[in-house]
Design a protein around this motif. Structure first.
Motif, PDB file in Angstrom:
ATOM      1  N   GLU A   1      26.716 -24.610   5.571  1.00  0.00           N
ATOM      2  CA  GLU A   1      25.395 -23.911   6.130  1.00  0.00           C
ATOM      3  C   GLU A   1      24.746 -25.026   7.110  1.00  0.00           C
ATOM      4  OE1 GLU A   1      23.179 -22.013   3.242  1.00  0.00           O
ATOM      5  OE2 GLU A   1      24.636 -20.739   2.762  1.00  0.00           O
ATOM      6  N   ASN A   2      25.308 -25.884   7.527  1.00  0.00           N
ATOM      7  CA  ASN A   2      24.973 -26.764   8.511  1.00  0.00           C
ATOM      8  C   ASN A   2      25.316 -26.696   9.904  1.00  0.00           C
ATOM      9  OD1 ASN A   2      27.634 -27.685   8.122  1.00  0.00           O
ATOM     10  ND2 ASN A   2      26.960 -29.851   7.748  1.00  0.00           N
ATOM     11  N   LEU A   3      25.678 -25.582  10.357  1.00  0.00           N
ATOM     12  CA  LEU A   3      26.176 -25.382  11.602  1.00  0.00           C
ATOM     13  C   LEU A   3      25.144 -24.707  12.523  1.00  0.00           C
ATOM     14  CD1 LEU A   3      29.529 -23.598  11.047  1.00  0.00           C
ATOM     15  CD2 LEU A   3      29.190 -25.855  11.818  1.00  0.00           C
ATOM     16  N   TYR A   4      25.076 -25.161  13.947  1.00  0.00           N
ATOM     17  CA  TYR A   4      23.886 -24.950  14.665  1.00  0.00           C
ATOM     18  C   TYR A   4      24.557 -24.448  16.084  1.00  0.00           C
ATOM     19  CZ  TYR A   4      20.896 -27.240  11.602  1.00  0.00           C
ATOM     20  OH  TYR A   4      20.416 -27.524  10.251  1.00  0.00           O
ATOM     21  N   VAL A   5      24.046 -23.737  16.978  1.00  0.00           N
ATOM     22  CA  VAL A   5      24.417 -23.445  18.240  1.00  0.00           C
ATOM     23  C   VAL A   5      23.725 -24.415  19.120  1.00  0.00           C
ATOM     24  CG1 VAL A   5      24.704 -21.823  20.202  1.00  0.00           C
ATOM     25  CG2 VAL A   5      25.017 -21.152  17.950  1.00  0.00           C
ATOM     26  N   GLY A   6      24.257 -25.227  19.852  1.00  0.00           N
ATOM     27  CA  GLY A   6      23.401 -26.061  20.803  1.00  0.00           C
ATOM     28  C   GLY A   6      22.937 -27.328  20.129  1.00  0.00           C
ATOM     29  N   SER A   7      21.995 -27.189  19.341  1.00  0.00           N
ATOM     30  CA  SER A   7      21.458 -28.545  18.697  1.00  0.00           C
ATOM     31  C   SER A   7      20.835 -28.125  17.562  1.00  0.00           C
ATOM     32  CB  SER A   7      20.310 -29.122  19.662  1.00  0.00           C
ATOM     33  OG  SER A   7      19.059 -27.924  19.527  1.00  0.00           O
ATOM     34  N   GLU A   8      20.235 -29.187  16.600  1.00  0.00           N
ATOM     35  CA  GLU A   8      19.546 -28.960  15.396  1.00  0.00           C
ATOM     36  C   GLU A   8      18.231 -28.080  15.343  1.00  0.00           C
ATOM     37  OE1 GLU A   8      19.926 -32.185  12.582  1.00  0.00           O
ATOM     38  OE2 GLU A   8      21.570 -32.776  13.594  1.00  0.00           O
ATOM     39  N   GLU A   9      17.652 -28.416  16.709  1.00  0.00           N
ATOM     40  CA  GLU A   9      16.514 -27.402  16.931  1.00  0.00           C
ATOM     41  C   GLU A   9      16.574 -26.108  16.943  1.00  0.00           C
ATOM     42  OE1 GLU A   9      17.208 -30.318  19.359  1.00  0.00           O
ATOM     43  OE2 GLU A   9      16.370 -31.498  17.740  1.00  0.00           O
ATOM     44  N   SER A  10      17.664 -25.443  17.080  1.00  0.00           N
ATOM     45  CA  SER A  10      18.084 -24.143  17.009  1.00  0.00           C
ATOM     46  C   SER A  10      18.354 -23.612  15.606  1.00  0.00           C
ATOM     47  CB  SER A  10      19.222 -23.600  17.850  1.00  0.00           C
ATOM     48  OG  SER A  10      20.460 -24.267  17.257  1.00  0.00           O
ATOM     49  N   ASP A  11      18.230 -22.307  15.514  1.00  0.00           N
ATOM     50  CA  ASP A  11      18.307 -21.701  13.810  1.00  0.00           C
ATOM     51  C   ASP A  11      19.661 -22.259  13.191  1.00  0.00           C
ATOM     52  OD1 ASP A  11      15.674 -20.689  13.368  1.00  0.00           O
ATOM     53  OD2 ASP A  11      16.134 -19.230  14.751  1.00  0.00           O
ATOM     54  N   ARG A  12      19.811 -22.275  12.093  1.00  0.00           N
ATOM     55  CA  ARG A  12      21.065 -22.595  11.230  1.00  0.00           C
ATOM     56  C   ARG A  12      21.860 -21.309  11.564  1.00  0.00           C
ATOM     57  NH1 ARG A  12      19.967 -24.311   5.289  1.00  0.00           N
ATOM     58  NH2 ARG A  12      20.017 -22.036   5.371  1.00  0.00           N
ATOM     59  N   LEU A  13      23.262 -21.581  11.417  1.00  0.00           N
ATOM     60  CA  LEU A  13      24.120 -20.514  11.370  1.00  0.00           C
ATOM     61  C   LEU A  13      24.688 -20.307  10.013  1.00  0.00           C
ATOM     62  CD1 LEU A  13      26.768 -21.010  14.460  1.00  0.00           C
ATOM     63  CD2 LEU A  13      24.803 -19.696  14.458  1.00  0.00           C
TER      64      LEU A  13
ATOM     65  N   ARG B   1      25.488 -17.282  23.603  1.00  0.00           N
ATOM     66  CA  ARG B   1      26.325 -16.708  24.619  1.00  0.00           C
ATOM     67  C   ARG B   1      27.790 -17.120  24.357  1.00  0.00           C
ATOM     68  NH1 ARG B   1      22.496 -19.771  27.642  1.00  0.00           N
ATOM     69  NH2 ARG B   1      24.456 -21.034  28.114  1.00  0.00           N
ATOM     70  N   PRO B   2      28.815 -16.366  24.645  1.00  0.00           N
ATOM     71  CA  PRO B   2      30.424 -16.886  24.516  1.00  0.00           C
ATOM     72  C   PRO B   2      30.418 -18.186  25.240  1.00  0.00           C
ATOM     73  CG  PRO B   2      30.095 -14.541  24.962  1.00  0.00           C
ATOM     74  CD  PRO B   2      28.633 -15.068  25.229  1.00  0.00           C
ATOM     75  N   GLY B   3      30.967 -19.114  24.674  1.00  0.00           N
ATOM     76  CA  GLY B   3      31.234 -20.337  25.211  1.00  0.00           C
ATOM     77  C   GLY B   3      30.251 -21.576  24.821  1.00  0.00           C
ATOM     78  N   ASP B   4      29.204 -21.028  24.268  1.00  0.00           N
ATOM     79  CA  ASP B   4      28.225 -22.100  23.774  1.00  0.00           C
ATOM     80  C   ASP B   4      28.835 -22.879  22.614  1.00  0.00           C
ATOM     81  OD1 ASP B   4      26.061 -21.125  25.235  1.00  0.00           O
ATOM     82  OD2 ASP B   4      24.913 -20.237  23.644  1.00  0.00           O
ATOM     83  N   ARG B   5      28.423 -24.058  22.711  1.00  0.00           N
ATOM     84  CA  ARG B   5      29.123 -25.001  21.664  1.00  0.00           C
ATOM     85  C   ARG B   5      28.471 -25.053  20.296  1.00  0.00           C
ATOM     86  NH1 ARG B   5      33.827 -25.967  22.795  1.00  0.00           N
ATOM     87  NH2 ARG B   5      33.856 -28.178  22.157  1.00  0.00           N
ATOM     88  N   VAL B   6      29.297 -25.192  19.339  1.00  0.00           N
ATOM     89  CA  VAL B   6      28.666 -25.125  17.824  1.00  0.00           C
ATOM     90  C   VAL B   6      28.786 -26.445  17.194  1.00  0.00           C
ATOM     91  CG1 VAL B   6      29.013 -24.153  15.648  1.00  0.00           C
ATOM     92  CG2 VAL B   6      29.490 -22.796  17.646  1.00  0.00           C
ATOM     93  N   PHE B   7      27.889 -27.107  16.758  1.00  0.00           N
ATOM     94  CA  PHE B   7      27.832 -28.502  16.087  1.00  0.00           C
ATOM     95  C   PHE B   7      27.315 -28.383  14.671  1.00  0.00           C
ATOM     96  CE2 PHE B   7      26.821 -28.699  20.623  1.00  0.00           C
ATOM     97  CZ  PHE B   7      27.379 -29.755  21.006  1.00  0.00           C
ATOM     98  N   THR B   8      27.795 -29.320  13.849  1.00  0.00           N
ATOM     99  CA  THR B   8      27.422 -29.691  12.677  1.00  0.00           C
ATOM    100  C   THR B   8      25.957 -30.486  12.637  1.00  0.00           C
ATOM    101  OG1 THR B   8      28.909 -31.462  12.248  1.00  0.00           O
ATOM    102  CG2 THR B   8      29.741 -29.173  11.455  1.00  0.00           C
ATOM    103  N   GLN B   9      25.397 -30.383  11.534  1.00  0.00           N
ATOM    104  CA  GLN B   9      24.031 -31.227  11.433  1.00  0.00           C
ATOM    105  C   GLN B   9      24.237 -32.770  11.558  1.00  0.00           C
ATOM    106  OE1 GLN B   9      22.104 -30.648   7.622  1.00  0.00           O
ATOM    107  NE2 GLN B   9      20.227 -31.264   8.529  1.00  0.00           N
ATOM    108  N   GLY B  10      23.684 -33.262  12.382  1.00  0.00           N
ATOM    109  CA  GLY B  10      23.938 -34.864  12.503  1.00  0.00           C
ATOM    110  C   GLY B  10      24.990 -35.060  13.261  1.00  0.00           C
TER     111      GLY B  10
END
Length: 126
Positions: free
Chosen positions: A101-113, A59-68
């Motif tokens: 290739e280590n980006l995730y939306v929300g958490s590492e449990e979600s699929d990689r971007l 969703r727009p506004g969801d945060r993107v994180f790098t692994q770890g």
């Protein structure tokens, strides 16, 4: 959308790369910040295109994180269903993280971007 209103400046969403911003034009709302970034600033985030195999739409506004990492590197701008399974999305993230290739939306449990090419060139950030 409301979730991302006033979150990005034009350079973050690559509008300067599309000649959609005129830095010589007179006054407009936000002009001082936009011009300051253009002439004096060091842009730290840009928009990239990604694909995720997730069943859940980002969703727009969801945060993107790098692994770890527990602090976000960016924010989802928008997402649409992909031609196959999953979602195509645009996200603004730290420039150094866009090609990884280590980006995730929300958490590492979600699929990689997975990074996808943009239909225009963004070389020459500085």
């Amino acid at each position: 959308v409301a979730a991302t209103s006033e979150t990005f400046i034009p350079q973050m969403v690559n509008l300067d790369r599309l000649d959609a911003v005129n830095f010589r034009k007179g006054c407009y709302p936000g002009q001082e910040i936009v011009a300051r970034m253009h002439y004096l600033g060091n842009l730290k985030q840009r928009m990239g295109r990604f694909r995720t195999a997730s069943d859940t739409p980002p969703r727009p506004g969801d945060r993107v994180f790098t692994q770890g990492s527990t602090s976000p590197t960016g924010t989802v701008v928008d997402a649409q269903p992909a031609a196959g399974p999953g979602w195509d999305l645009l996200a603004v993230a730290r420039i150094e993280d866009l090609d990884g290739e280590n980006l995730y939306v929300g958490s590492e449990e979600s699929d990689r971007l997975l990074p996808q090419p943009l239909p225009y060139d963004v070389v020459g950030d500085g």
